[in-house]
Write a protein that holds these residues in place. Structure first.
Motif, PDB file in Angstrom:
ATOM      1  N   PRO A 170      -5.515   1.197  -8.704  1.00  0.00           N
ATOM      2  CA  PRO A 170      -6.174   0.674  -7.509  1.00  0.00           C
ATOM      3  C   PRO A 170      -5.578  -0.664  -7.070  1.00  0.00           C
ATOM      4  O   PRO A 170      -5.258  -1.519  -7.902  1.00  0.00           O
ATOM      5  CB  PRO A 170      -7.634   0.495  -7.953  1.00  0.00           C
ATOM      6  CG  PRO A 170      -7.798   1.386  -9.146  1.00  0.00           C
ATOM      7  CD  PRO A 170      -6.459   1.386  -9.825  1.00  0.00           C
ATOM      8  N   PHE A 171      -5.431  -0.848  -5.760  1.00  0.00           N
ATOM      9  CA  PHE A 171      -4.902  -2.112  -5.235  1.00  0.00           C
ATOM     10  C   PHE A 171      -5.723  -3.288  -5.753  1.00  0.00           C
ATOM     11  O   PHE A 171      -5.176  -4.330  -6.122  1.00  0.00           O
ATOM     12  CB  PHE A 171      -4.908  -2.089  -3.700  1.00  0.00           C
ATOM     13  CG  PHE A 171      -4.263  -3.282  -3.073  1.00  0.00           C
ATOM     14  CD1 PHE A 171      -2.942  -3.245  -2.654  1.00  0.00           C
ATOM     15  CD2 PHE A 171      -4.973  -4.467  -2.902  1.00  0.00           C
ATOM     16  CE1 PHE A 171      -2.333  -4.355  -2.085  1.00  0.00           C
ATOM     17  CE2 PHE A 171      -4.378  -5.587  -2.339  1.00  0.00           C
ATOM     18  CZ  PHE A 171      -3.053  -5.527  -1.925  1.00  0.00           C
ATOM     19  N   ILE A 204       2.382 -13.669  -2.931  1.00  0.00           N
ATOM     20  CA  ILE A 204       3.066 -13.097  -1.770  1.00  0.00           C
ATOM     21  C   ILE A 204       3.258 -11.609  -2.017  1.00  0.00           C
ATOM     22  O   ILE A 204       3.906 -11.215  -2.996  1.00  0.00           O
ATOM     23  CB  ILE A 204       4.414 -13.799  -1.526  1.00  0.00           C
ATOM     24  CG1 ILE A 204       4.176 -15.266  -1.132  1.00  0.00           C
ATOM     25  CG2 ILE A 204       5.215 -13.072  -0.445  1.00  0.00           C
ATOM     26  CD1 ILE A 204       5.453 -16.069  -0.941  1.00  0.00           C
ATOM     27  N   LEU A 205       2.691 -10.804  -1.148  1.00  0.00           N
ATOM     28  CA  LEU A 205       2.763  -9.351  -1.268  1.00  0.00           C
ATOM     29  C   LEU A 205       4.111  -8.868  -0.745  1.00  0.00           C
ATOM     30  O   LEU A 205       4.475  -9.146   0.402  1.00  0.00           O
ATOM     31  CB  LEU A 205       1.622  -8.721  -0.458  1.00  0.00           C
ATOM     32  CG  LEU A 205       1.431  -7.207  -0.472  1.00  0.00           C
ATOM     33  CD1 LEU A 205       0.005  -6.872  -0.026  1.00  0.00           C
ATOM     34  CD2 LEU A 205       2.416  -6.483   0.439  1.00  0.00           C
ATOM     35  N   GLN A 210      -4.329  -1.593   2.914  1.00  0.00           N
ATOM     36  CA  GLN A 210      -5.050  -1.746   1.650  1.00  0.00           C
ATOM     37  C   GLN A 210      -5.317  -3.210   1.327  1.00  0.00           C
ATOM     38  O   GLN A 210      -6.306  -3.557   0.680  1.00  0.00           O
ATOM     39  CB  GLN A 210      -4.241  -1.129   0.510  1.00  0.00           C
ATOM     40  CG  GLN A 210      -4.212   0.382   0.472  1.00  0.00           C
ATOM     41  CD  GLN A 210      -3.366   0.874  -0.699  1.00  0.00           C
ATOM     42  OE1 GLN A 210      -2.187   0.535  -0.822  1.00  0.00           O
ATOM     43  NE2 GLN A 210      -3.963   1.682  -1.560  1.00  0.00           N
ATOM     44  N   ALA A 211      -4.403  -4.082   1.769  1.00  0.00           N
ATOM     45  CA  ALA A 211      -4.502  -5.504   1.437  1.00  0.00           C
ATOM     46  C   ALA A 211      -5.499  -6.256   2.308  1.00  0.00           C
ATOM     47  O   ALA A 211      -5.947  -7.350   1.929  1.00  0.00           O
ATOM     48  CB  ALA A 211      -3.121  -6.150   1.576  1.00  0.00           C
ATOM     49  N   ARG A 212      -5.857  -5.709   3.451  1.00  0.00           N
ATOM     50  CA  ARG A 212      -6.704  -6.437   4.403  1.00  0.00           C
ATOM     51  C   ARG A 212      -7.996  -6.976   3.790  1.00  0.00           C
ATOM     52  O   ARG A 212      -8.364  -8.126   4.025  1.00  0.00           O
ATOM     53  CB  ARG A 212      -7.037  -5.548   5.604  1.00  0.00           C
ATOM     54  CG  ARG A 212      -5.923  -5.449   6.631  1.00  0.00           C
ATOM     55  CD  ARG A 212      -6.327  -4.502   7.756  1.00  0.00           C
ATOM     56  NE  ARG A 212      -5.274  -4.341   8.745  1.00  0.00           N
ATOM     57  CZ  ARG A 212      -5.136  -5.090   9.832  1.00  0.00           C
ATOM     58  NH1 ARG A 212      -6.000  -6.064  10.064  1.00  0.00           N
ATOM     59  NH2 ARG A 212      -4.156  -4.869  10.683  1.00  0.00           N
ATOM     60  N   LYS A 235      -6.741 -13.664  -0.833  1.00  0.00           N
ATOM     61  CA  LYS A 235      -6.124 -13.808  -2.157  1.00  0.00           C
ATOM     62  C   LYS A 235      -4.606 -13.900  -2.112  1.00  0.00           C
ATOM     63  O   LYS A 235      -3.968 -14.060  -3.151  1.00  0.00           O
ATOM     64  CB  LYS A 235      -6.531 -12.632  -3.057  1.00  0.00           C
ATOM     65  CG  LYS A 235      -8.034 -12.559  -3.321  1.00  0.00           C
ATOM     66  CD  LYS A 235      -8.410 -11.275  -4.030  1.00  0.00           C
ATOM     67  CE  LYS A 235      -9.932 -11.161  -4.122  1.00  0.00           C
ATOM     68  NZ  LYS A 235     -10.366  -9.767  -4.177  1.00  0.00           N
ATOM     69  N   PHE A 236      -3.995 -13.764  -0.924  1.00  0.00           N
ATOM     70  CA  PHE A 236      -2.541 -13.910  -0.834  1.00  0.00           C
ATOM     71  C   PHE A 236      -2.183 -14.605   0.471  1.00  0.00           C
ATOM     72  O   PHE A 236      -2.947 -14.585   1.437  1.00  0.00           O
ATOM     73  CB  PHE A 236      -1.835 -12.558  -0.977  1.00  0.00           C
ATOM     74  CG  PHE A 236      -2.076 -11.569   0.135  1.00  0.00           C
ATOM     75  CD1 PHE A 236      -1.082 -11.271   1.050  1.00  0.00           C
ATOM     76  CD2 PHE A 236      -3.302 -10.905   0.255  1.00  0.00           C
ATOM     77  CE1 PHE A 236      -1.287 -10.352   2.071  1.00  0.00           C
ATOM     78  CE2 PHE A 236      -3.518  -9.976   1.262  1.00  0.00           C
ATOM     79  CZ  PHE A 236      -2.512  -9.703   2.176  1.00  0.00           C
ATOM     80  N   ILE A 237      -0.997 -15.240   0.484  1.00  0.00           N
ATOM     81  CA  ILE A 237      -0.662 -16.110   1.614  1.00  0.00           C
ATOM     82  C   ILE A 237       0.479 -15.581   2.468  1.00  0.00           C
ATOM     83  O   ILE A 237       0.749 -16.133   3.542  1.00  0.00           O
ATOM     84  CB  ILE A 237      -0.280 -17.521   1.126  1.00  0.00           C
ATOM     85  CG1 ILE A 237       0.979 -17.477   0.250  1.00  0.00           C
ATOM     86  CG2 ILE A 237      -1.437 -18.185   0.401  1.00  0.00           C
ATOM     87  CD1 ILE A 237       1.609 -18.838   0.007  1.00  0.00           C
TER      88      ILE A 237
END
Length: 348
Positions: free
Chosen positions: A118-119, A144-145, A162-164, A169-171
């Motif tokens: 899971p992401f 950083i993804l 999925q990251a939205r 949590k990421f920049i």
């Protein structure tokens, strides 16, 4: 006392002691063989190597793809949130020992989600380690993804979607994996979508790929810095642009040698990048596979190229300038560097 000509031992000590930012570290590439085997045992994953020594012996790479084949095999042991936390925490302990005060970590969610992980397990484990690194070690850490460029634009868009829910949590977003044959233009639309979310943008370009990939990353992806970028010197007009626009290059010397970009470290062009006025930095890339974390990169490179104290200071300053930290935080980092210079008798 100001040392006009510090001896090699003094330069080694100074390079190790300097506060520094690491801006090109693939967290999956910090997965040491010992932890790979520990996680494999914990998660019941069978490995194609009998022991740690056999796995480490396989780290004889001829190019980027030969490395990626083993890299993805190592990542197969990462299944649960705690695995990702443990991997990142092991890196942060080494970063603390190397006087890293700021780290911007790449992570490759597609490497894991394509295996059914899971992401949320990926990013929650990494983010928890970043928070703990700040609280317990004093390291500011961000994520950083990265999109895998050998996969499709459609897959990259799916990953961004999925990251939205985890936007806090990421920049930023980046682009990594096999460079040759996968030009930046392939991901222009997904990078535009990421920038619309307020994310920073970086991309691997000009490691094995041509200088044109660097231009395309700037013009089509609108990135704020270039990861690697060592092929830029083959294009004088591009060099002039990079210097004029202060576009940072996150250079990884030991990685470049391990992947046969340069025959040996003495032939690396890092010093020439500095002489051309480029915002070059030193980083470790995938240190578990390439034989050294950030201080090892500094020490071996200064020996091979004969870097002087002023160039070491410039590299550390560049790392802060190139980071996505706020201006106030950067000023604090520069002040710490100046204090370190005074302590070691180095002109700041």
């Amino acid at each position: 006392m100001n040392l006009a000509q510090p001896d090699r031992q003094a330069l080694h000590a100074f390079a190790r002691a300097m506060p520094k930012a690491e801006l090109h570290i693939h967290i999956e590439g910090s997965l040491e063989p010992e932890l790979i085997f520990a996680l494999a045992q914990r998660n019941g994953v069978a490995l194609p190597y009998p022991d740690v020594e056999a796995l480490r012996a396989a780290y004889a790479f001829t190019n980027l793809q030969s490395f990626l084949d083993i890299y993805y095999a190592g990542a197969s042991v990462l299944l649960h949130e705690q695995d990702f936390f443990d991997m990142a925490w092991a890196y942060f302990l080494r970063a603390k020992a190397d006087n890293v005060v700021h780290a911007e970590l790449f992570f490759d969610p597609q490497t894991h989600t394509d295996r059914g992980v899971p992401f949320a397990a990926v990013i929650d484990g990494l983010h928890r380690a970043c928070v703990q690194a700040h609280d317990q070690l004093g390291i500011r850490a961000e994520l950083i993804l990265c999109f895998l460029r050998h996969l499709s634009e459609e897959a990259a868009f799916a990953t961004l979607e999925q990251a939205r829910p985890h936007r806090d949590k990421f920049i930023g977003v980046g682009l990594d994996s096999s460079e040759v044959g996968h030009p930046p233009e392939k991901f222009a639309r997904v990078f535009a979508a990421a920038r619309a979310l307020g994310l920073h943008a970086v991309a691997h370009a000009g490691e094995e790929g041509p200088p044109q990939y660097i231009r395309d990353a700037l013009d089509l992806l609108h990135v704020q810095r270039i990861d690697h970028g060592v092929q830029a010197l083959n294009d004088p007009e591009l060099v002039a642009r990079l210097a004029r626009e202060r576009i940072p290059l996150t250079v990884c010397p030991l990685s470049n040698v391990k992947l046969c970009v340069f025959k040996d470290l003495a032939q690396h062009n890092l010093r020439e990048l500095l002489r051309q006025g480029l915002v070059a930095t030193v980083n470790s890339d995938d240190p578990a596979y390439f034989g050294g974390y950030i201080n090892q990169n500094f020490v071996e490179t200064l020996d091979a190229l004969g870097l002087d104290a002023a160039e070491l200071v410039t590299l550390a300053r560049n790392s802060f300038e190139a980071s996505f930290a706020s201006d106030a935080v950067k000023a604090g980092y520069r002040a710490r560097l100046e204090a370190c210079c005074r302590e070691h008798g180095i002109a700041a």
